[in-house]
Design an enzyme around this catalytic site. Structure first.
Site, PDB file in Angstrom:
ATOM      1  N   GLN A  21       0.805  -1.223   0.000  1.00  0.00           N
ATOM      2  CA  GLN A  21       0.000   0.000   0.000  1.00  0.00           C
ATOM      3  C   GLN A  21       0.840   1.277   0.000  1.00  0.00           C
ATOM      4  O   GLN A  21       0.329   2.347  -0.328  1.00  0.00           O
ATOM      5  CB  GLN A  21      -0.948   0.000   1.204  1.00  0.00           C
ATOM      6  CG  GLN A  21      -1.976  -1.119   1.128  1.00  0.00           C
ATOM      7  CD  GLN A  21      -2.920  -1.125   2.307  1.00  0.00           C
ATOM      8  OE1 GLN A  21      -2.646  -1.747   3.318  1.00  0.00           O
ATOM      9  NE2 GLN A  21      -4.055  -0.439   2.194  1.00  0.00           N
ATOM     10  N   HIS A 122       1.090  -9.285   4.785  1.00  0.00           N
ATOM     11  CA  HIS A 122      -0.058  -8.388   4.630  1.00  0.00           C
ATOM     12  C   HIS A 122      -0.454  -8.417   3.148  1.00  0.00           C
ATOM     13  O   HIS A 122      -0.416  -7.427   2.446  1.00  0.00           O
ATOM     14  CB  HIS A 122       0.283  -6.982   5.124  1.00  0.00           C
ATOM     15  CG  HIS A 122      -0.906  -6.119   5.444  1.00  0.00           C
ATOM     16  ND1 HIS A 122      -1.072  -5.461   6.644  1.00  0.00           N
ATOM     17  CD2 HIS A 122      -1.999  -5.795   4.704  1.00  0.00           C
ATOM     18  CE1 HIS A 122      -2.206  -4.770   6.618  1.00  0.00           C
ATOM     19  NE2 HIS A 122      -2.792  -4.958   5.451  1.00  0.00           N
ATOM     20  N   ASN A 166      -1.847 -10.855   8.610  1.00  0.00           N
ATOM     21  CA  ASN A 166      -2.859  -9.813   8.769  1.00  0.00           C
ATOM     22  C   ASN A 166      -4.190 -10.250   8.168  1.00  0.00           C
ATOM     23  O   ASN A 166      -4.252 -10.600   6.983  1.00  0.00           O
ATOM     24  CB  ASN A 166      -2.420  -8.525   8.058  1.00  0.00           C
ATOM     25  CG  ASN A 166      -3.484  -7.425   8.143  1.00  0.00           C
ATOM     26  OD1 ASN A 166      -3.715  -6.876   9.217  1.00  0.00           O
ATOM     27  ND2 ASN A 166      -4.144  -7.137   7.026  1.00  0.00           N
ATOM     28  N   GLU A 167      -5.241 -10.221   8.971  1.00  0.00           N
ATOM     29  CA  GLU A 167      -6.617 -10.392   8.510  1.00  0.00           C
ATOM     30  C   GLU A 167      -6.830 -11.595   7.585  1.00  0.00           C
ATOM     31  O   GLU A 167      -7.226 -11.432   6.419  1.00  0.00           O
ATOM     32  CB  GLU A 167      -7.108  -9.118   7.808  1.00  0.00           C
ATOM     33  CG  GLU A 167      -7.151  -7.919   8.734  1.00  0.00           C
ATOM     34  CD  GLU A 167      -7.857  -6.719   8.131  1.00  0.00           C
ATOM     35  OE1 GLU A 167      -8.168  -6.728   6.930  1.00  0.00           O
ATOM     36  OE2 GLU A 167      -8.108  -5.757   8.879  1.00  0.00           O
ATOM     37  N   TYR A 290     -13.038  -2.031  12.367  1.00  0.00           N
ATOM     38  CA  TYR A 290     -13.589  -0.942  11.550  1.00  0.00           C
ATOM     39  C   TYR A 290     -15.060  -0.675  11.834  1.00  0.00           C
ATOM     40  O   TYR A 290     -15.445   0.436  12.121  1.00  0.00           O
ATOM     41  CB  TYR A 290     -13.334  -1.197  10.058  1.00  0.00           C
ATOM     42  CG  TYR A 290     -11.856  -1.004   9.738  1.00  0.00           C
ATOM     43  CD1 TYR A 290     -11.351   0.257   9.491  1.00  0.00           C
ATOM     44  CD2 TYR A 290     -10.968  -2.069   9.776  1.00  0.00           C
ATOM     45  CE1 TYR A 290      -9.992   0.470   9.264  1.00  0.00           C
ATOM     46  CE2 TYR A 290      -9.603  -1.874   9.553  1.00  0.00           C
ATOM     47  CZ  TYR A 290      -9.125  -0.601   9.290  1.00  0.00           C
ATOM     48  OH  TYR A 290      -7.791  -0.393   9.089  1.00  0.00           O
ATOM     49  N   GLU A 363      -5.357  -2.146  14.237  1.00  0.00           N
ATOM     50  CA  GLU A 363      -5.818  -1.184  13.229  1.00  0.00           C
ATOM     51  C   GLU A 363      -7.157  -0.628  13.669  1.00  0.00           C
ATOM     52  O   GLU A 363      -8.005  -1.370  14.160  1.00  0.00           O
ATOM     53  CB  GLU A 363      -6.061  -1.834  11.843  1.00  0.00           C
ATOM     54  CG  GLU A 363      -4.846  -2.108  11.039  1.00  0.00           C
ATOM     55  CD  GLU A 363      -5.170  -2.736   9.674  1.00  0.00           C
ATOM     56  OE1 GLU A 363      -6.261  -2.489   9.126  1.00  0.00           O
ATOM     57  OE2 GLU A 363      -4.317  -3.477   9.172  1.00  0.00           O
ATOM     58  N   TRP A 410      -4.890   3.243  11.805  1.00  0.00           N
ATOM     59  CA  TRP A 410      -4.715   3.018  10.378  1.00  0.00           C
ATOM     60  C   TRP A 410      -5.165   4.291   9.682  1.00  0.00           C
ATOM     61  O   TRP A 410      -6.340   4.600   9.778  1.00  0.00           O
ATOM     62  CB  TRP A 410      -5.532   1.810   9.880  1.00  0.00           C
ATOM     63  CG  TRP A 410      -5.278   1.597   8.421  1.00  0.00           C
ATOM     64  CD1 TRP A 410      -5.934   2.175   7.376  1.00  0.00           C
ATOM     65  CD2 TRP A 410      -4.240   0.790   7.856  1.00  0.00           C
ATOM     66  NE1 TRP A 410      -5.374   1.778   6.195  1.00  0.00           N
ATOM     67  CE2 TRP A 410      -4.336   0.938   6.457  1.00  0.00           C
ATOM     68  CE3 TRP A 410      -3.229  -0.022   8.393  1.00  0.00           C
ATOM     69  CZ2 TRP A 410      -3.457   0.290   5.585  1.00  0.00           C
ATOM     70  CZ3 TRP A 410      -2.369  -0.663   7.530  1.00  0.00           C
ATOM     71  CH2 TRP A 410      -2.494  -0.510   6.139  1.00  0.00           C
ATOM     72  N   GLU A 417      -5.522   1.973  -1.319  1.00  0.00           N
ATOM     73  CA  GLU A 417      -6.559   1.256  -0.578  1.00  0.00           C
ATOM     74  C   GLU A 417      -7.115   0.086  -1.420  1.00  0.00           C
ATOM     75  O   GLU A 417      -8.293   0.023  -1.743  1.00  0.00           O
ATOM     76  CB  GLU A 417      -7.654   2.232  -0.111  1.00  0.00           C
ATOM     77  CG  GLU A 417      -8.826   1.623   0.661  1.00  0.00           C
ATOM     78  CD  GLU A 417      -8.467   0.691   1.810  1.00  0.00           C
ATOM     79  OE1 GLU A 417      -7.421   0.895   2.460  1.00  0.00           O
ATOM     80  OE2 GLU A 417      -9.224  -0.256   2.035  1.00  0.00           O
ATOM     81  N   TRP A 418      -6.227  -0.828  -1.782  1.00  0.00           N
ATOM     82  CA  TRP A 418      -6.614  -2.071  -2.454  1.00  0.00           C
ATOM     83  C   TRP A 418      -7.555  -1.814  -3.640  1.00  0.00           C
ATOM     84  O   TRP A 418      -7.270  -0.942  -4.460  1.00  0.00           O
ATOM     85  CB  TRP A 418      -7.186  -3.058  -1.427  1.00  0.00           C
ATOM     86  CG  TRP A 418      -6.253  -3.250  -0.249  1.00  0.00           C
ATOM     87  CD1 TRP A 418      -6.461  -2.879   1.040  1.00  0.00           C
ATOM     88  CD2 TRP A 418      -4.921  -3.832  -0.259  1.00  0.00           C
ATOM     89  NE1 TRP A 418      -5.370  -3.188   1.825  1.00  0.00           N
ATOM     90  CE2 TRP A 418      -4.417  -3.775   1.054  1.00  0.00           C
ATOM     91  CE3 TRP A 418      -4.094  -4.410  -1.251  1.00  0.00           C
ATOM     92  CZ2 TRP A 418      -3.150  -4.247   1.417  1.00  0.00           C
ATOM     93  CZ3 TRP A 418      -2.836  -4.882  -0.892  1.00  0.00           C
ATOM     94  CH2 TRP A 418      -2.384  -4.812   0.425  1.00  0.00           C
TER      95      TRP A 418
HETATM   96  C1  PNW Z   1      -7.834  -3.651   6.416  1.00  0.00           C
HETATM   97  N1  PNW Z   1     -14.062  -5.088   5.764  1.00  0.00           N
HETATM   98  O1  PNW Z   1      -8.629  -4.226   5.404  1.00  0.00           O
HETATM   99  C2  PNW Z   1      -6.405  -3.878   5.981  1.00  0.00           C
HETATM  100  O2  PNW Z   1      -5.629  -4.539   6.952  1.00  0.00           O
HETATM  101  C3  PNW Z   1      -5.722  -2.656   5.478  1.00  0.00           C
HETATM  102  O3  PNW Z   1      -4.684  -3.032   4.608  1.00  0.00           O
HETATM  103  C4  PNW Z   1      -6.731  -1.725   4.819  1.00  0.00           C
HETATM  104  O4  PNW Z   1      -6.145  -0.649   4.165  1.00  0.00           O
HETATM  105  C5  PNW Z   1      -7.655  -1.251   5.926  1.00  0.00           C
HETATM  106  O5  PNW Z   1      -8.228  -2.334   6.633  1.00  0.00           O
HETATM  107  C6  PNW Z   1      -8.790  -0.351   5.412  1.00  0.00           C
HETATM  108  O6  PNW Z   1      -9.575  -1.064   4.514  1.00  0.00           O
HETATM  109  C7  PNW Z   1      -9.975  -4.406   5.541  1.00  0.00           C
HETATM  110  O7  PNW Z   1     -14.733  -5.097   4.731  1.00  0.00           O
HETATM  111  C8  PNW Z   1     -10.720  -4.599   4.382  1.00  0.00           C
HETATM  112  O8  PNW Z   1     -14.605  -5.299   6.877  1.00  0.00           O
HETATM  113  C9  PNW Z   1     -12.071  -4.816   4.459  1.00  0.00           C
HETATM  114  C10 PNW Z   1     -12.689  -4.867   5.700  1.00  0.00           C
HETATM  115  C11 PNW Z   1     -11.956  -4.675   6.848  1.00  0.00           C
HETATM  116  C12 PNW Z   1     -10.587  -4.449   6.764  1.00  0.00           C
END
Ligand code: PNW
Length: 455
Positions: A21, A122, A166-167, A290, A363, A410, A417-418
């Site tokens: 990123q 990640h 990560n995740e 989040y 995060e 974060w 952002e992906w």
């Molecule tokens: C995380 N959702 O991704 C990642 O760890 C980061 O790289 C990313 O930039 C950040 O959160 C913000 O998106 C997520 O849909 C992607 O719940 C999707 C979700 C949660 C986290």
């Protein structure tokens, strides 16, 4: 400004990023290709056809970025290492030039009094491993452990916190079930082995890190409170299914060595022995938070959830996701619900009891479409309110008896952002992606004052 956030004086404040990123320089230093290079090159995958080829050019500007963090006053910086910089084909002998980069970064951080917190995976899997099946191939777990050992040998003397992965839920769901992230597979429930193999890789990497003398090992796992759309039995049942799939399928094996009921059946064998590896003891557990998700039974016609990023599920799902009503949303459309973080932290304490190690929030953050104003500043009041409220939510959990040790915002800087590309800005520092100019936002100044005033 409201009164000071009531957190312990030794509470750790950090910021986080991830390699693909921010780094750019995808063809430098002997870096191999990753699945995100491949994915971004495919038409229609990323908003506006954007890629991480340049991103924040952090590979060349890391010293400037560390200086920003030193001025910010954070205790720790969570970043990830690009696996294809260390092992261009995902296995075998290490690429010294790649290790040298992270060696310099870590020295720069330590010199600035900032504790390095390292994520090993990640999401930027070496493409060569994807060509052999990626996370659908059990071998990839072994490869992650080999890579972990290499990094620990080189950086282990200076890293404060380790996170092998990560995740894993987002990699499973977005990357392999729905196809909105790399590698873009649309397997529906056939994606479950991806979850298991990542968790196995996590456990094997924990063991490899320990064998290399590393300490302070955890994980960064995304968790979302799941709230039923109504009190109907059907909605509650759908919620329980979703909750097991996105939360407990990833936390239970790590923290108690089992899969939630029913889910173990979908996993590839020999799951039984693997669970002992996956539940290798951790020193701490990291939660990425989040927003909560509203869940209803199929056909319950809840409002579509923005978290699915417009994905069309390839199969009928036993639930429908919705957006929480009556709460503010970010410019990304994500619900702002600070007490969902308190809920998640206390749920972990209640679910795992004494088996739960100390928690970190690895995060938490929000995207607003910030612009640099005519006065040269970025006035992101909403981001200040977001982090203030989420830090208070952590303080509430601590008051309720949960052992939470730190919070990583974060992100340090706006970044790639992906699938959403550069439109979504999560940073405390604004980046002009034409000039690479960094502009600290008002939220950066606020965080700086908050950290300085602690104790
Ligand atoms: C995380 N959702 O991704 C990642 O760890 C980061 O790289 C990313 O930039 C950040 O959160 C913000 O998106 C997520 O849909 C992607 O719940 C999707 C979700 C949660 C986290």
């Amino acid at each position: 400004m409201p009164d000071r956030v009531p957190l312990p004086s030794d509470f750790l404040y950090g910021v986080s990023t991830a390699s693909y990123q921010i780094e750019g320089a995808v063809d430098e230093g002997g870096r191999g290709r990753s699945i995100w290079d491949t994915f971004c090159a495919e038409p229609g995958r990323i908003m506006n056809g954007e890629t991480g080829d340049v991103a924040c050019d952090h590979f060349h500007r890391y010293a400037e970025d560390v200086a920003l963090m030193r001025e910010l006053g954070v205790d720790a910086y969570r970043f990830s290492i690009a696996w294809p910089r260390i092992q261009p084909t995902g296995q075998g002998v290490a690429n010294q030039s790649g290790l040298d980069f992270y060696d310099r970064l870590v020295d720069e951080l330590v010199g600035a009094g900032i504790k390095p917190a390292v994520t090993l995976y990640h999401w930027d899997l070496p493409q060569a491993l994807q060509d052999k099946g990626g996370w659908l191939n059990r071998e990839t777990a072994q490869r992650l452990a080999e890579y972990a050992g290499i990094v620990a040998d080189r950086l282990g003397d200076r890293v404060h916190l380790w996170m092998p992965i990560n995740e894993p839920v987002v990699v499973t769901m977005f990357g392999h079930a729905l196809g909105v992230h790399a590698p873009g597979e649309r397997l529906g429930f056939e994606a479950l082995p991806v979850a298991h193999h990542q968790l196995l890789g996590h456990g094997l990497a924990v063991q490899a890190l320990r064998a290399a003398g590393a300490t302070n090992i955890g994980i960064a796992s995304n968790h979302q409170p799941s709230r039923p759309a109504s009190e109907s039995a059907a909605d509650q049942e759908a919620t329980a299914t979703y909750d097991a799939l996105v939360n407990w399928m990833f936390a239970d094996p790590v923290l108690r060595g089992t899969y939630p009921n029913d889910i173990g059946d979908g996993m590839p064998g020999p799951v039984g022995d693997d669970l002992a590896v996956i539940s290798s003891p951790l020193d701490w557990y990291g939660i990425n938070y989040y927003q909560p998700t509203v869940v209803g039974a199929p056909g319950s016609a809840t409002a579509p959830s923005p978290t699915l990023e417009g994905a069309e599920p390839p199969v009928d799902l036993p639930f429908e996701l919705g957006q929480l009503a009556g709460v503010p949303t970010t410019d990304f459309g994500w619900a702002v619900v600070p007490d969902g973080l308190t809920e998640m932290l206390t749920t972990f304490r209640d679910r795992y009891g004494d088996a739960l190690p100390p928690l970190y929030v690895t995060e938490s953050g929000c995207s607003y479409h910030d612009v640099v104003g005519p006065d040269g500043g970025v006035h992101d009041q909403k981001r200040i309110a977001y982090h203030d409220a989420h830090l208070r939510a952590v303080a509430d959990a601590i008051d309720a008896g949960v052992d939470v040790r730190g919070y990583f915002a974060w992100s340090l800087i706006d970044n790639f952002e992906w699938a959403a590309g550069y439109a979504e800005r999560f940073g405390l520092v604004h980046v002009d992606f034409e000039t690479q100019r960094r502009t600290p936002k008002d939220s950066y100044r606020w965080f700086q004052e908050l950290i300085a005033a602690r104790g």
